[in-house]
Design a protein around this motif. Structure first.
Motif, PDB file in Angstrom:
ATOM      1  N   GLU A 199      60.333 -43.685  -1.771  1.00 14.73           N
ATOM      2  CA  GLU A 199      60.454 -44.616  -2.893  1.00 14.73           C
ATOM      3  C   GLU A 199      61.814 -45.291  -3.004  1.00 14.73           C
ATOM      4  O   GLU A 199      61.918 -46.412  -3.470  1.00 14.73           O
ATOM      5  CB  GLU A 199      60.142 -43.891  -4.216  1.00 14.73           C
ATOM      6  CG  GLU A 199      61.052 -42.694  -4.452  1.00 14.73           C
ATOM      7  CD  GLU A 199      60.649 -41.905  -5.701  1.00 14.73           C
ATOM      8  OE1 GLU A 199      59.801 -42.412  -6.463  1.00 14.73           O
ATOM      9  OE2 GLU A 199      61.169 -40.805  -5.901  1.00 14.73           O
TER      10      GLU A 199
ATOM     11  N   TYR B 223      51.970 -45.121  -5.453  1.00 12.25           N
ATOM     12  CA  TYR B 223      52.566 -43.885  -4.933  1.00 12.25           C
ATOM     13  C   TYR B 223      51.545 -43.140  -4.102  1.00 12.25           C
ATOM     14  O   TYR B 223      50.422 -42.922  -4.525  1.00 12.25           O
ATOM     15  CB  TYR B 223      53.088 -43.017  -6.078  1.00 12.25           C
ATOM     16  CG  TYR B 223      54.481 -43.421  -6.486  1.00 12.25           C
ATOM     17  CD1 TYR B 223      55.589 -42.787  -5.914  1.00 12.25           C
ATOM     18  CD2 TYR B 223      54.687 -44.445  -7.398  1.00 12.25           C
ATOM     19  CE1 TYR B 223      56.876 -43.172  -6.260  1.00 12.25           C
ATOM     20  CE2 TYR B 223      55.962 -44.839  -7.738  1.00 12.25           C
ATOM     21  CZ  TYR B 223      57.061 -44.195  -7.167  1.00 12.25           C
ATOM     22  OH  TYR B 223      58.326 -44.578  -7.501  1.00 12.25           O
TER      23      TYR B 223
ATOM     24  N   ASP C 106      54.414 -37.664  -4.292  1.00 17.43           N
ATOM     25  CA  ASP C 106      55.501 -37.640  -5.268  1.00 17.43           C
ATOM     26  C   ASP C 106      56.645 -38.574  -4.907  1.00 17.43           C
ATOM     27  O   ASP C 106      57.344 -39.081  -5.777  1.00 17.43           O
ATOM     28  CB  ASP C 106      56.063 -36.211  -5.397  1.00 17.43           C
ATOM     29  CG  ASP C 106      55.047 -35.308  -6.068  1.00 17.43           C
ATOM     30  OD1 ASP C 106      54.065 -35.854  -6.613  1.00 17.43           O
ATOM     31  OD2 ASP C 106      55.228 -34.073  -6.024  1.00 17.43           O
ATOM     32  N   THR C 107      56.864 -38.753  -3.637  1.00 16.81           N
ATOM     33  CA  THR C 107      58.067 -39.480  -3.235  1.00 16.81           C
ATOM     34  C   THR C 107      57.793 -40.739  -2.427  1.00 16.81           C
ATOM     35  O   THR C 107      58.695 -41.531  -2.212  1.00 16.81           O
ATOM     36  CB  THR C 107      58.975 -38.583  -2.369  1.00 16.81           C
ATOM     37  OG1 THR C 107      58.212 -38.165  -1.238  1.00 16.81           O
ATOM     38  CG2 THR C 107      59.446 -37.368  -3.146  1.00 16.81           C
TER      39      THR C 107
ATOM     40  N   ILE D 235      55.756 -44.302  -1.132  1.00 17.05           N
ATOM     41  CA  ILE D 235      55.006 -45.445  -1.634  1.00 17.05           C
ATOM     42  C   ILE D 235      54.206 -46.062  -0.501  1.00 17.05           C
ATOM     43  O   ILE D 235      54.684 -46.150   0.641  1.00 17.05           O
ATOM     44  CB  ILE D 235      55.990 -46.482  -2.232  1.00 17.05           C
ATOM     45  CG1 ILE D 235      56.523 -45.938  -3.558  1.00 17.05           C
ATOM     46  CG2 ILE D 235      55.341 -47.855  -2.403  1.00 17.05           C
ATOM     47  CD1 ILE D 235      57.623 -46.758  -4.163  1.00 17.05           C
TER      48      ILE D 235
END
Lengths: 509, 696
Positions: B513, B535, B538-539, B541
């Protein structure tokens, strides 16, 4: 011209491995039934220039990359002069008959060229025929080194030998180069008596600080005094009568100058402007000037100094072109016209700047135009057209052994110090004439090519040019081409002259 | 010249019996041994030599009949089986599984293939292989460029046997290129299979290519088994990766996602079971007339063209007379076999099976991928073929030394024998002389081609900067595809043009991200339009952009990698043409246009691009006798200009004696130098300088 010293030739003949005359006789019997071969040297009017190299100097200038050596101490000087004189005369005598080239190509063990072969396809080195007919000597040039240091009897000896073996043109030009301070009046008088009629004085700059920095062996005051002495000893006049084939040449003075020199930092006397330098040179009333842009040559002291950064030389193109253009402008205002990249000659009063001067250097003009010249002395180059057994007349370039000791040794063993002889192909000969001619205001003409390049026809010049490139240069204002009667002359404009090196690369096929 | 053998693998030791079954063109060492002892060979198994170059076809046919019939009729399906001595008639379609593995680069596809082959005994495991040191590595990646770059360029198959539920199954792994450039080859391979393993690295997670390949497989109606690989790695996070796989690929909740370590062989045996259990068998009919799909081919120096086929119905045997639906040409089958993974000749291939045919074709141009083969004289329904490979970008290729055109031409001919997806057309450039315009599937394809050109033929060629095919719609509606900027309508011809379109792609970018800003900036700078971003976990994209294909040809990928510290991955689908305000930029030297320097750009980029190219030219053009004016022109207007001033002082001061020799040497040097220059009008450029500009 003075009387020759009678002993010179006799002593030479004994020294020569084969007498030129016996040699000639032997050849003539074998050739009697063969087709006569055109032989420009044997032609009664075959003109020739002679260059004699004197390699010694009392000091080595920091910029100089010529073939020069420190003069030995005074006590060795006399014996050296004798040795040099004998050797120069020996080499000259052999060369005048073409025997040095013949000897080199036939017999010299060190020769790198192939032995002549019967197989035509292998295009063997042409074998020169010996000649005995005297040449017509148009000019003699003593260069160096510092030839003004050569005892006058050597100059006299050379001229004497030439007068015995050749026809000397009535208007022969005999130049001795030298530095201010090495031409005592007595020496000048002896030279004049021997037949010298042109003194070329290496002034370089009128700034003592710069002279010292360049390790010149003279001062500005030496230059002024020497020029004065030359004028008075030679009874010079400002506008001598132009040379003519029927009368001896009036004596003239040439002065060498340099531009774009490094200048010392500080000092009492500020370094002069270019304009002032040239005005000072013109004040010596020379009939001819050479003004050279400093060329930094690898291996010179100055090169190292510039590399190290201890001496600063502005080598920017802007400065160089501005200077070069300014030289022509300033000298023009003093009545001189440029006829070669670095050569200027005084115009008769009232003549326009575009006309040609009668005081151009005859010797240089001859070699630049394409004429034959003999080079004698250590490292001297020559270019001679020699008749050969199979190929008719062939041009050769000759090279002498470079270092004086080696050259003296070679002359001692074989009568000449020829280190290398290379036949010049017709293409190379033509290219050479283009390269040299385009440095001069007269340019190069098909007439010159026909006159100086064996077996060349009038079309040869055009054949060796990339005519599309020539056209571009004409359109771009770098070249001028005149075509008439099936021949052509091409010459550089001022703008073209300034880029001549690049230009010839572009137009030579 | 080195002989090109693209499929040649490092020979794995095999027992003597199987050595006789191995075509000599791939086992030259063994074949030579057989040749040296012909008597022994004949006694042991008369079918010895298999490819025609050293045995007559008729002899061979007869001997295969007796020898193999004897051997294979005794094969007991319930006992131990060796793929090297199998009777394929024992495997009806329901006992066959044809599957592929699709994966992002470096997610372990080739390693998994190696393990599958080892576990099924198709290739020896390193420990059991006499004289073998080390592991099998990328057995299927046989091109040097494949091994070097860790990519698969050509499709490849490997057959193996696996026992499940007390029965032996024939599994055919159809290896596919992993890179999007080779999507065309991927879809060919997918057409021959019924299912796919979608391999995802359990530490790196879903990548852009995973997504693209998944959609491709979906579009081909394949059953997909997602597999998490590299679970042994310390950084592996299988739970989180499984979540994102389920999310992005919309995997049903009840579907199991196996976790394996291909490197260690963990879970691979169970995966084999799962393949049989979950993937459908081909719906082929043994009793119908023979027809097969030609899905790939390659050229072998000894036997000519080798065709990879999926037998849809019926069976095909050696000596059969078959015909091509595409070309109408008739052939006699000189050899039929499977890849295990080296070619292994057999009596016949049966419905549902995948293998190779050798038909005596001399050129791969005869082998049209997507073609249907059938028994000559039979009436069959022709299979839907493939569209010919569509070139997505074009580049001019010229010999560096224009006298070497013939050499280049020969090299290109030979390379395209093996890669018919490269389109070739002759073209002539005023600046570069004779050359070719080549069409490629993508930039990697082009790079691979160039590398193969250099490696395999030592040909030194310049490839000009690539362009995409533009669509020109003229007044009156006629359409034209332009693949050379020199042919792009100039402003003078613009009046006759209704519309100009450029090919577009939908790009998928996946990245951590923190790089969102840079990635959006990058796509924006390349005229991209954002379609979607979300997303992935969690991190990370996943972002989708519409981008002009021409924008991603040269520097896009490098910029992407450098802006994201290497973390971003990128893939794209071709989504057709879109109108665009494109202009041709001409580069002129002293008012003369230089054809190879023309380019097609979006109008908004012309000014910047014109400044760059004129500046670069100024930097590489040496000063000459005349001023050189460098101009960039768009729509009849000069938009950038640089000048290289003329030489003003270029002459030596002195010219005496030795100077003359020096000057003549200088002239010689100049003449030599001149030969190395390229003249464009009255401007001379050094060869290297010119090439450096053309290539960029």
């Amino acid at each position: 011209m003075r009387h020759p010293h009678p002993h010179t030739l006799a002593s030479l003949r004994m020294r020569l491995p084969r007498s030129p005359s016996t040699h000639a006789k032997r050849r003539s019997t074998t050739l009697s039934h063969q087709k006569p071969i055109p032989n420009p040297i044997e032609a009664p009017q075959h003109p020739m220039a002679v260059y004699v190299h004197w390699p010694w100097c009392t000091q080595i200038c920091t910029f100089c990359n010529f073939n020069k050596y420190l003069k030995p101490s005074a006590q060795e000087s006399d014996s050296l002069a004798t040795k040099m004189k004998d050797a120069i005369l020996s080499e000259l005598a052999m060369t005048l008959t073409g025997a040095d080239v013949a000897d080199y190509l036939r017999y010299t063990p060190k020769r790198p060229l192939r032995r002549p072969s019967r197989d035509a396809d292998e295009s063997p080195t042409p074998v020169p025929l010996p000649t005995s007919t005297p040449l017509t000597i148009k000019s003699v040039y003593f260069g160096g080194g510092t030839p003004s240091l050569a005892p006058a009897h050597i100059v006299a000896g050379v001229l004497d030998l030439l007068s015995r073996m050749c026809r000397i043109a009535t208007d022969v030009e005999v130049t001795v180069e030298g530095n201010p301070g090495t031409f005592p009046r007595a020496h000048l008088a002896t030279l004049r008596a021997a037949g010298v009629n042109r003194i070329s004085l290496g002034a370089q700059t009128f700034h003592d600080g710069t002279l010292a920095m360049l390790n010149r062996n003279h001062t500005v005051s030496d230059t002024l005094h020497t020029a004065e002495d030359v004028w008075s000893v030679f009874d010079m006049v400002e506008h001598p009568r132009p040379p003519s084939a029927s009368s001896p040449r009036a004596p003239v003075l040439s002065v060498d100058m340099m531009t774009n020199l490094p200048r010392p930092q500080g000092g009492d006397v500020p370094s002069p402007t270019l304009e002032a330098e040239l005005a000072a040179a013109a004040a010596l009333r020379p009939h001819h000037m050479s003004v050279y842009e400093l060329t930094l040559e690898r291996g010179t002291k100055l090169w190292e100094e510039v590399e190290r950064g201890t001496v600063d030389v502005d080598r920017g193109e802007d400065v160089r072109i501005r200077t070069w253009e300014a030289v022509a402008k300033h000298l023009g205002s003093h009545g001189y016209t440029r006829y070669e990249v670095s050569s200027y000659a005084k115009l008769p009063s009232g003549a326009s700047l575009t006309s040609s001067s009668p005081y151009e250097c005859g010797h240089n003009n001859w070699t630049w135009r394409g004429g034959d010249y003999i080079g004698v002395g250590p490292g001297a180059h020559g270019r001679v057209t020699v008749p050969t057994e199979r190929d008719g007349a062939v041009r050769f370039r000759t090279y002498r052994t470079l270092d004086p000791a080696g050259w003296l040794r070679d002359v001692g063993t074989s009568g000449h110090g020829t280190r290398l002889v290379t036949p010049l192909s017709r293409a190379t000969s033509v290219h050479e004439l283009i390269v040299l001619g385009l440095r001069t205001s007269r340019g190069v003409s098909s007439d010159d090519v026909v006159a100086f390049v064996p077996t060349a026809g009038a079309h040869i010049l055009a054949d060796h040019l990339d005519l599309a490139a020539v056209r571009r240069c004409v359109e771009g204002g770098l070249l001028v081409v005149d075509e008439k009667d099936g021949g052509m002359t091409i010459r550089c404009t001022e703008k073209g002259l300034a880029v001549g090196d690049g230009l010839v690369g572009e137009i030579v096929k | 010249m080195r002989v090109l053998q693209p499929r040649t693998r490092i020979p794995t030791p095999v027992n003597l019996k199987s050595a006789h079954d191995t075509p000599h063109f791939l086992r030259r060492g063994l074949a030579l041994r057989s040749m040296a002892t012909p008597t022994t060979r004949t006694l042991a198994c008369p079918n010895g030599p298999l490819f025609s170059s050293w045995a007559t076809k008729s002899n061979n046919l007869a001997s295969i009949g007796t020898c193999t019939a004897q051997r294979w009729s005794s094969t007991n399906v319930d006992g131990p089986m060796d793929i090297k001595s199998v009777d394929l008639s024992q495997f009806p379609p329901e006992r066959v599984r044809n599957f592929s593995i699709i994966a992002h680069i470096d997610h372990g596809k080739s390693t998994l293939a190696d393990r599958l082959l080892e576990i099924t005994g198709t290739i020896p495991t390193p420990s059991s292989a006499p004289g073998s040191s080390g592991r099998n590595q990328q057995v299927l990646d046989k091109l040097k460029v494949e091994r070097e770059r860790g990519i698969t360029v050509k499709a490849q198959t490997a057959s193996m046997l696996h026992k499940f539920g007390g029965k032996w199954y024939l599994l055919n792994l159809i290896d596919t290129p992993g890179h999007v450039d080779f999507a065309y080859e991927v879809s060919r391979s997918l057409a021959a299979s019924q299912g796919s393993l979608l391999l995802v690295d359990a530490s790196q997670g879903v990548q852009a290519q995973t997504v693209a390949n998944y959609h491709l497989a979906k579009a081909n109606n394949l059953t997909i088994i997602p597999v998490l690989n590299k679970i042994d790695l310390p950084g592996a996070d299988p739970d989180s990766v499984e979540d994102s796989v389920r999310m992005v690929l919309e995997i049903a909740e009840d579907m199991e996602i196996p976790r394996i370590s291909a490197k260690k062989g963990e879970g691979v045996e169970a995966l084999l079971d799962l393949i049989i259990e979950k993937l459908p068998a081909p719906t082929s009919k043994l009793t119908s007339s023979f027809r097969s799909l030609l899905f790939d081919n390659w050229y072998d120096t000894y036997v000519g063209v080798v065709c990879l086929v999926a037998v849809i119905d019926g069976k095909v045997g050696k000596g059969d007379k078959i015909a091509s639906a595409g070309t109408g040409l008739k052939y006699e089958v000189s050899q039929v076999g499977i890849m295990a993974p080296d070619p292994m000749p057999l009596l016949a291939l049966h419905a549902g099976q995948v293998g190779y045919l050798i038909l005596g074709m001399k050129s791969s141009h005869e082998a049209r991928v997507g073609d249907t083969f059938y028994h000559h004289g039979q009436d069959v329904d022709v299979l839907p073929g493939f569209q010919p490979a569509k070139s997505m970008l074009f580049a001019g290729v010229y010999p560096v030394d224009s006298t070497e055109f013939e050499k280049l031409s020969e090299a290109i001919n030979r390379l395209t024998l093996n890669d018919s997806s490269v389109s070739v057309a002759r073209e002539t450039s005023a600046a570069l002389g004779q050359g070719f315009r080549l069409g490629f599937l993508g930039t990697l394809h082009m790079d691979v081609f160039r590398q193969r050109l250099e490696e395999e033929y030592g040909a030194t060629a310049i490839l000009s900067s690539p362009v995409v095919p533009y669509k020109i719609i003229r007044k009156g509606g006629s359409e034209q595809i332009i693949n050379n900027p020199a042919a792009f309508p100039d402003h003078s011809e613009r009046a006759n043009v209704d519309d100009i379109q450029e090919p577009m792609v939908r790009a998928t970018l996946i990245f951590p991200e923190e790089y969102l800003g840079e990635m959006m900036q990058l796509c924006g700078d390349h005229r991209g339009e954002q379609e979607d971003y979300t997303y992935l976990d969690d991190t990370r994209i996943i972002m989708k952009y519409r981008l002009p294909m021409g924008e991603i040809l040269t520097d896009f990928y490098d910029e992407l990698k450098s802006l994201s510290s290497g973390y971003a991955t990128f893939d794209y689908d071709d989504i057709g043409y879109q109108s665009s305000d494109l202009v041709r930029m001409n580069v002129l030297l002293n008012s003369k246009p230089v054809d190879v320097l023309s380019s097609v750009l979006h109008r908004s980029q012309a000014e910047r691009a014109s400044k760059i190219i004129t500046k670069r030219l100024k930097d590489v053009i040496d000063r000459q006798l005349f001023e050189v004016v460098i101009q960039a022109e768009v729509a009849g207007k000069i938009i950038a200009r640089e000048t290289v001033s003329a030489l003003r002082k270029n002459v030596t001061a002195k010219c005496y004696g030795g100077d003359i020799t020096r000057k003549m040497k200088l002239l010689e040097k100049q003449k030599e130098g001149k030969k190395k220059m390229r003249a464009i009008g009255n401007v001379k450029l050094s060869q290297e300088a010119f090439l450096s500009i053309v290539k960029k």
